[in-house]
Each structure stands twice: as C-alpha cells, then as structure tokens.
Write a protein that holds these residues in place. Sequence first.
Motif, PDB file in Angstrom:
ATOM      1  N   ILE A   1       0.911  -1.148  -0.190  1.00 56.36           N
ATOM      2  CA  ILE A   1       0.106   0.103   0.051  1.00 56.36           C
ATOM      3  C   ILE A   1       0.777   1.076  -0.041  1.00 56.36           C
ATOM      4  O   ILE A   1       1.930   1.372   0.733  1.00 56.36           O
ATOM      5  CB  ILE A   1      -0.774  -0.045   1.066  1.00 56.36           C
TER       6      ILE A   1
ATOM      7  N   VAL B   1      -4.227   6.970  -1.627  1.00 51.70           N
ATOM      8  CA  VAL B   1      -3.741   5.667  -1.414  1.00 51.70           C
ATOM      9  C   VAL B   1      -3.685   4.759  -2.697  1.00 51.70           C
ATOM     10  O   VAL B   1      -4.623   4.710  -3.361  1.00 51.70           O
ATOM     11  CB  VAL B   1      -5.066   5.084  -0.573  1.00 51.70           C
TER      12      VAL B   1
ATOM     13  N   LEU C   1      -3.133   0.771  -3.955  1.00 57.78           N
ATOM     14  CA  LEU C   1      -3.196  -0.531  -3.605  1.00 57.78           C
ATOM     15  C   LEU C   1      -2.785  -1.572  -4.605  1.00 57.78           C
ATOM     16  O   LEU C   1      -2.989  -1.323  -5.673  1.00 57.78           O
ATOM     17  CB  LEU C   1      -4.550  -1.131  -3.133  1.00 57.78           C
TER      18      LEU C   1
ATOM     19  N   THR D   1      -2.262  -5.310  -3.917  1.00 52.19           N
ATOM     20  CA  THR D   1      -2.533  -6.447  -3.305  1.00 52.19           C
ATOM     21  C   THR D   1      -3.150  -7.563  -3.790  1.00 52.19           C
ATOM     22  O   THR D   1      -3.669  -7.425  -4.849  1.00 52.19           O
ATOM     23  CB  THR D   1      -3.572  -5.836  -1.767  1.00 52.19           C
TER      24      THR D   1
ATOM     25  N   ILE E   1       3.567  -1.006   3.906  1.00 53.05           N
ATOM     26  CA  ILE E   1       2.968   0.260   3.639  1.00 53.05           C
ATOM     27  C   ILE E   1       3.942   1.267   3.697  1.00 53.05           C
ATOM     28  O   ILE E   1       5.089   1.433   4.687  1.00 53.05           O
ATOM     29  CB  ILE E   1       1.987   0.512   4.809  1.00 53.05           C
TER      30      ILE E   1
END
Length: 261
Positions: free
Chosen positions: A4, A11, A13, A15, A47
């Motif tokens: 992240i 943000v 992602l 994932t 992160i």
Amino acid sequence: MNKIIVNDDSVELKTNSSLDIDVYERQDIFDVTKLKIDVKKNTDLIIEYNNQGKSKIDIEINIYKDVKFKLFEIKEGYEVKVQYKYNLDEYSNVLVNKFYDVDIVKELDVIKLNGESSEINYNFNTIAKDKQNIDIVVYHNNKNTISNLNNKAVSILKGSVTFNVTGTVYNGITNCIVNQNNKIINLNDKKSTINPILLIDENDVEANHSALIGKFSDEELFYLMSRGISKENALNLLVKGFLKLDINNKKIDDIIDKYWR
C-alpha cells in the motif's frame, strides 16, 4: 508481496486476495483517511508513506484465526497524526516492523489480543527531528497471549520523543506474557520521556519492562574512531546498529545516510 502506497493521503493498492481492504480518502483538511484491512490468509504487507504536508490517517487491521501476518511500514514526511487498531483472533501471529523519518508524530496504537494464544511482536524505530508522541496500548483479552514491544528512537536537531506504553491483563486472563523494551538515544539536549505502564490484575502472568534514555557511550565512539573511522561515519554505524537491529532494509540505510555520512 502486498503493498500500500500513501502519498499525501492518496492511497494506491497493490494487493492480492489474502487481504480485503476498504479505503476512504479524506476530502478536506478536517477529514481523516481511513483504511480497514482484513487479513484472511498468511501473508506479508508493506505500507509506504510519503507525506510532504500534514497527514491524518486511521488504520484498522483485523487478523483472522490461525493467520501469520508480517507488516513492514516506512514513513517519510513532515507531520503525521495516525491511529492504529490491531485485532487478533485466536492463534494468530503478527510481526510489525516500523521505521519513521517524520518530523512531527502523534500516534496511538491500540492492540487487542482477543483470541486465545494470539501473539504480536512489535518493533517501532524512529528518527525524531521534532516533537513525537507515541502511545501504545495492548489489551490481553484472552489467555495464553503474548506481546513483545520494542520501541527505539534517535533524537536529533530539535527532536524529542515520548513513549507511553501500556500492557493490560485483567483478572482471570491467565498464562500471558507481557514484555516492553523502550530505548531513546539523545543526540541533542532536548528532553525525552518513557512511561512504561503495566496494569496487571492476574498473578499467573509474566510481565517485564525496561526503559533507557541516554547517548552512545564515549567508549563506542572512541573504539570506532581509533580504527580510522571519522566521527560522522562512526555515528552512522552506531545509529544503523541501533535502529536496524530488528529491521533490515536498503531504504533505511539511505535515510540514515542523509544525516550521518
């Protein structure tokens, strides 16, 4: 590897299906970015934060039954206000490694060991250039739970650090292990504080805490400099050895090299 990326509260992602993630990005200066992360299978997560201004973020991480989870966080920026909630189900095992290069930090971490035999190993490392307040609270809500907290800081420039670290075990929650290890190295004349707190209402518990605030010893510096290493390079090696004991990452080397070349 799950990742992240947070850039000024935006943000991104990267994932896979081992995680379910809900994201709410803040809309104005009064709002807060929120992440809710459900960890369903054994996995790792990185992160990365890079905030040039003031950042506000809330993160909730729920670790399911029997899941092993490793979290590595690296923060860079000016000012961050952050709140974490970790909820561990039974037999879950969590390793958290954090490294901060942030001027101003106000952080609250709430860790709930809800399931029997859940365990967290938590390593927080920071370079403090301004005021940093870190509050960590662990609740042992079930028997046979383990928490090992290791917090380290190096204060430079006008940096100061306050660690408030609390371990809580209620009566009837037996066979728990509660460990705290807090260390601050001051490379300036600012005041730093460690408040280790153990709230234990049960006899069948192993609980320990340690707190150290000081400087690198003259003997350590002299030993390195006597072998032809400059003072700045000697400090570089000592800081890396101190802050990288639990974390090994090339980016951390680069950050430390910014201050001690």
